[in-house]
Design an enzyme around this catalytic site. Structure first.
Site, mmCIF file in Angstrom:
data_model
loop_
_atom_site.group_PDB
_atom_site.id
_atom_site.type_symbol
_atom_site.label_atom_id
_atom_site.label_comp_id
_atom_site.label_asym_id
_atom_site.label_seq_id
_atom_site.Cartn_x
_atom_site.Cartn_y
_atom_site.Cartn_z
ATOM 1 N N GLU A 1 43.863 37.082 35.711
ATOM 2 C CA GLU A 1 44.488 36.911 37.032
ATOM 3 C C GLU A 1 45.197 35.557 37.073
ATOM 4 O O GLU A 1 46.203 35.393 37.729
ATOM 5 C CB GLU A 1 43.389 36.987 38.115
ATOM 6 C CG GLU A 1 43.897 37.079 39.527
ATOM 7 C CD GLU A 1 42.781 37.014 40.556
ATOM 8 O OE1 GLU A 1 41.619 36.812 40.175
ATOM 9 O OE2 GLU A 1 43.102 37.125 41.749
ATOM 10 N N ARG B 1 30.196 34.263 32.301
ATOM 11 C CA ARG B 1 29.250 34.757 33.301
ATOM 12 C C ARG B 1 28.571 36.060 32.894
ATOM 13 O O ARG B 1 27.529 36.416 33.446
ATOM 14 C CB ARG B 1 29.952 34.857 34.661
ATOM 15 C CG ARG B 1 30.265 33.471 35.205
ATOM 16 C CD ARG B 1 31.213 33.519 36.379
ATOM 17 N NE ARG B 1 32.549 33.089 36.044
ATOM 18 C CZ ARG B 1 33.628 33.402 36.750
ATOM 19 N NH1 ARG B 1 33.524 34.164 37.806
ATOM 20 N NH2 ARG B 1 34.809 32.948 36.379
#
Ligand SMILES: O=P(O)(O)OC[C@H]1O[C@H](OP(=O)(O)OP(=O)(O)O)[C@H](O)[C@@H]1O
Ligand SMILES: Nc1ncnc2[nH]cnc12
Length: 190
Positions: A114, A77
């Protein structure tokens, strides 16, 4: 639950209005890609040309006079936000990619996420010693990705001026992991 990021100096009203509109375009999808993850989906920001342009403009307004010579964008991204910033400030764009995607000689760094672990690579020769680098991604969570990107740049003796993200997941304290390195974000989300 997103809020305009706090800053040390007062943020101009026009910036706050643009940031509020940007924040409102980001969709949050619960339990993606795993249970418990609140996924911040920037694809809905991209559907709004005003919000997308305001996002790029806010970064360009910040970086156009900082003598940045390279914008390093993190796959995937960071490839959306990095190139328009690089073009607007007159810097080269260097992709930092997932393993086995870059065809030339690479250096690599492992990092934790994460939700998992991964590795990133950068082409040897794309960044020169003394280059002034801006690292761009859509989001900082634990900070592992940005740390690995900065390590790659510092290994080739670039000076990382700042990291820039659209979104910060403040509760994960990724900012602390960056140490002294400045991080600029538009939207802070809990
Ligand atoms: O701060 P961190 O905990 O390191 O996490 C942040 C990174 O996680 C996401 O990418 P992801 O690894 O999901 O890859 P993708 O963009 O290719 O989907 C996001 O776009 C950041 O690059
Ligand atoms: N919550 C999240 N939303 C979107 N991208 C992420 N990358 C890591 N955590 C994320």
């Amino acid at each position: 639950m997103a809020a305009a990021a706090a800053a040390i100096s007062p943020v101009p009203k026009d910036d706050l209005e643009r940031i509020a509109k940007i924040s409102a375009t980001i969709r949050v999808i619960p339990d993606f890609p795993k249970p418990g993850i609140m996924f911040q989906d920037i694809t809905t920001l991209l559907l709004d040309p005003v919000a997308f342009k305001d996002t790029i403009d806010l970064f360009v307004e910040r970086y156009k006079h900082m003598n940045i010579s390279v914008v390093a964008g993190v796959e995937a991204r960071g490839f959306i936000f990095g190139p328009p910033i690089a073009l607007a400030i007159g810097a080269k764009f260097v992709p930092i990619r997932k393993p086995k995607k870059l065809p030339g000689e690479v250096i690599s760094e492992e990092y934790s996420l994460e939700y998992g672990t991964d590795k990133m690579e950068m082409h040897v020769g794309a960044v020169q010693p003394g280059d002034r680098a801006l690292v761009v991604d859509d989001l900082i969570a634990t900070g592992g990705t940005l740390c690995a990107a900065m390590k790659l740049l510092e290994r080739v003796e670039a000076h990382v001026v700042e990291c820039a993200c659209v979104i910060e997941l403040a509760e994960l304290k990724g900012r602390d992991r960056l140490g002294e390195k400045p991080l600029f974000v538009l939207v802070s989300s809990t």
